[in-house]
Design an enzyme around this catalytic site. Sequence first.
Site, PDB file in Angstrom:
ATOM      1  N   ASP A  10       0.842  -1.209   0.000  1.00 18.74           N
ATOM      2  CA  ASP A  10       0.000   0.000   0.000  1.00 18.74           C
ATOM      3  C   ASP A  10       0.875   1.256   0.000  1.00 18.74           C
ATOM      4  O   ASP A  10       0.808   2.059   0.919  1.00 18.74           O
ATOM      5  CB  ASP A  10      -0.966  -0.010   1.204  1.00 18.74           C
ATOM      6  CG  ASP A  10      -0.251   0.055   2.560  1.00 18.74           C
ATOM      7  OD1 ASP A  10       0.942  -0.347   2.638  1.00 18.74           O
ATOM      8  OD2 ASP A  10      -0.868   0.534   3.529  1.00 18.74           O
ATOM      9  N   ASP A  15       6.862   1.128   1.846  1.00 22.00           N
ATOM     10  CA  ASP A  15       6.516   0.100   0.853  1.00 22.00           C
ATOM     11  C   ASP A  15       7.386   0.213  -0.393  1.00 22.00           C
ATOM     12  O   ASP A  15       7.738  -0.791  -1.019  1.00 22.00           O
ATOM     13  CB  ASP A  15       5.053   0.226   0.423  1.00 22.00           C
ATOM     14  CG  ASP A  15       4.064   0.123   1.562  1.00 22.00           C
ATOM     15  OD1 ASP A  15       3.889   1.122   2.285  1.00 22.00           O
ATOM     16  OD2 ASP A  15       3.488  -0.962   1.747  1.00 22.00           O
ATOM     17  N   ASN A  39      -2.516   2.820   3.450  1.00 22.61           N
ATOM     18  CA  ASN A  39      -1.977   4.134   3.828  1.00 22.61           C
ATOM     19  C   ASN A  39      -2.788   5.271   3.210  1.00 22.61           C
ATOM     20  O   ASN A  39      -3.011   6.308   3.837  1.00 22.61           O
ATOM     21  CB  ASN A  39      -0.525   4.265   3.366  1.00 22.61           C
ATOM     22  CG  ASN A  39       0.445   3.496   4.256  1.00 22.61           C
ATOM     23  OD1 ASN A  39       0.272   3.461   5.467  1.00 22.61           O
ATOM     24  ND2 ASN A  39       1.456   2.893   3.646  1.00 22.61           N
ATOM     25  N   THR A 124       2.880  -5.943   2.749  1.00 22.77           N
ATOM     26  CA  THR A 124       3.388  -4.808   3.523  1.00 22.77           C
ATOM     27  C   THR A 124       2.292  -3.776   3.789  1.00 22.77           C
ATOM     28  O   THR A 124       2.577  -2.605   4.016  1.00 22.77           O
ATOM     29  CB  THR A 124       4.581  -4.148   2.801  1.00 22.77           C
ATOM     30  OG1 THR A 124       4.128  -3.657   1.530  1.00 22.77           O
ATOM     31  CG2 THR A 124       5.728  -5.111   2.613  1.00 22.77           C
ATOM     32  N   PHE A 165      -0.757  -0.361  12.674  1.00 25.22           N
ATOM     33  CA  PHE A 165      -1.659   0.125  11.616  1.00 25.22           C
ATOM     34  C   PHE A 165      -2.185  -0.989  10.701  1.00 25.22           C
ATOM     35  O   PHE A 165      -3.399  -1.118  10.499  1.00 25.22           O
ATOM     36  CB  PHE A 165      -0.943   1.202  10.793  1.00 25.22           C
ATOM     37  CG  PHE A 165      -1.762   1.727   9.647  1.00 25.22           C
ATOM     38  CD1 PHE A 165      -2.772   2.646   9.857  1.00 25.22           C
ATOM     39  CD2 PHE A 165      -1.530   1.286   8.351  1.00 25.22           C
ATOM     40  CE1 PHE A 165      -3.546   3.119   8.808  1.00 25.22           C
ATOM     41  CE2 PHE A 165      -2.289   1.751   7.291  1.00 25.22           C
ATOM     42  CZ  PHE A 165      -3.297   2.671   7.515  1.00 25.22           C
ATOM     43  N   ASN A 166      -1.298  -1.796  10.101  1.00 23.29           N
ATOM     44  CA  ASN A 166      -1.747  -2.793   9.117  1.00 23.29           C
ATOM     45  C   ASN A 166      -2.687  -3.822   9.751  1.00 23.29           C
ATOM     46  O   ASN A 166      -3.634  -4.292   9.103  1.00 23.29           O
ATOM     47  CB  ASN A 166      -0.550  -3.520   8.490  1.00 23.29           C
ATOM     48  CG  ASN A 166       0.260  -2.623   7.576  1.00 23.29           C
ATOM     49  OD1 ASN A 166      -0.242  -1.626   7.081  1.00 23.29           O
ATOM     50  ND2 ASN A 166       1.523  -2.975   7.372  1.00 23.29           N
ATOM     51  N   HIS A 239       9.691   0.402   8.109  1.00 23.49           N
ATOM     52  CA  HIS A 239       9.123  -0.904   8.445  1.00 23.49           C
ATOM     53  C   HIS A 239       9.183  -1.950   7.312  1.00 23.49           C
ATOM     54  O   HIS A 239       9.650  -3.079   7.506  1.00 23.49           O
ATOM     55  CB  HIS A 239       7.638  -0.737   8.811  1.00 23.49           C
ATOM     56  CG  HIS A 239       7.341   0.335   9.787  1.00 23.49           C
ATOM     57  ND1 HIS A 239       7.458   0.159  11.140  1.00 23.49           N
ATOM     58  CD2 HIS A 239       6.906   1.617   9.623  1.00 23.49           C
ATOM     59  CE1 HIS A 239       7.098   1.269  11.764  1.00 23.49           C
ATOM     60  NE2 HIS A 239       6.769   2.170  10.873  1.00 23.49           N
ATOM     61  N   ASP A 240       8.606  -1.607   6.171  1.00 22.68           N
ATOM     62  CA  ASP A 240       8.233  -2.647   5.210  1.00 22.68           C
ATOM     63  C   ASP A 240       9.376  -3.463   4.596  1.00 22.68           C
ATOM     64  O   ASP A 240       9.229  -4.685   4.413  1.00 22.68           O
ATOM     65  CB  ASP A 240       7.366  -2.040   4.104  1.00 22.68           C
ATOM     66  CG  ASP A 240       6.003  -1.606   4.635  1.00 22.68           C
ATOM     67  OD1 ASP A 240       5.591  -2.102   5.691  1.00 22.68           O
ATOM     68  OD2 ASP A 240       5.359  -0.770   3.979  1.00 22.68           O
TER      69      ASP A 240
HETATM   70  C1  BDR Z   1       2.923   0.075   8.553  1.00 20.85           C
HETATM   71  O1  BDR Z   1       1.888   1.024   8.340  1.00 20.85           O
HETATM   72  C2  BDR Z   1       2.140   1.776   7.185  1.00 20.85           C
HETATM   73  O2  BDR Z   1       1.949   3.141   7.427  1.00 20.85           O
HETATM   74  C3  BDR Z   1       3.544   1.470   6.752  1.00 20.85           C
HETATM   75  O3  BDR Z   1       3.627   1.480   5.340  1.00 20.85           O
HETATM   76  C4  BDR Z   1       3.806   0.099   7.321  1.00 20.85           C
HETATM   77  O4  BDR Z   1       3.375  -0.912   6.429  1.00 20.85           O
HETATM   78  C5  BDR Z   1       3.641   0.400   9.836  1.00 20.85           C
HETATM   79  O5  BDR Z   1       2.741   0.355  10.911  1.00 20.85           O
HETATM   80 CA    CA Z   2       2.881  -0.438   4.103  1.00 19.99          CA
END
Ligand code: BDR
Ligand code: CA
Length: 310
Positions: A10, A15, A39, A124, A165-166, A239-240
């Site tokens: 996303d 990403d 996102n 991701t 978040f994800n 993160h991703d």
């Molecule tokens: C995740 O949330 C998104 O904002 C980032 O792309 C990552 O996948 C981190 O919490």
């Molecule tokens: Ca992401």
Amino acid sequence: MSIPVIVDCDPGHDDVFALWLAAGHPSLELVAVTAVGGNVPLEHTSRNARVALTVAGVMGVPVAAGAEGPLSRVLETAEWIHGENGLGGPVLPEPTVPLDARGATELIADTLLAASEPVAIVATGPITNVAVFLRDRPDLAGRIREIVWMGGSTGRGNVTPYAEFNAWVDPEALAIVVGSGIRFTMVGLNVTHRALVTAAVRERLAAVGNRTAAFGDELLDFFCRTNDEVFGMPDGPLHDPVAVAVLADPGSVELVHTRLDVELAGTETVGATSVDFDGMLRREPNAWVATGLDVDRFWGMLAASVSRLA
Ligand code: BDR
Ligand code: CA
């Protein structure tokens, strides 16, 4: 021999780096990309995935759009980190990588059927597309080598006190994928918060010196600023790509086989990932959970991968 991999994403700043790591690492062959609303809405994430590949000169990898939002909830987005179009910072070029006419489920199916060996999926974003695929094409599940997902946390969250978040955007999808029986690896905040974009990291990536690195530096400038504003983290956590590192260089990420469940109905904890390291629940282990990262090795592989792109 490289591992064929589908990246479901996303984009989103981090990403983009996940896509570049998958496209540039010699141990991986990026065979398809699918986008999901996360996102930012799908119209942006599907375009941004194409922008990421265009900038990197990665032509010929199909990009398809998938779910606009979660299975059974309203989509919550994260413009406060990623900007209105999902890739705040650089001027985005018009992508020359086209949007595939197929939807995500069809593209994943065709990719699995065409491959001569099982294909890995790295997700991701909210894991909606993978859940929809498993629901609609259970006959092809055996062709998936494994699923590695950036999301969740063994501790605190980043959108509510306990939800990442994800996971929080589509916990029902996560429950389906974890319950599928396919090898599943969770790469959560407890590890991705070690992948901090320090000034030294920015210099190391910028020193690659190609077009992709220059575009990436503009992305990181914006991403570190918003992470500072929102989380007080000026060295934003990237993160991703850590999820991609699990496949590209397994020795770079420590994993523990344990029990993973996701909260679907809590009043304060929807989307929290429950990781039962101590076996308190006496349930069978069902997932691999990342617990450690070789930080220097990670940034080294990312820089080397970016150097193989345009
Ligand atoms: C995740 O949330 C998104 O904002 C980032 O792309 C990552 O996948 C981190 O919490
Ligand atoms: Ca992401």
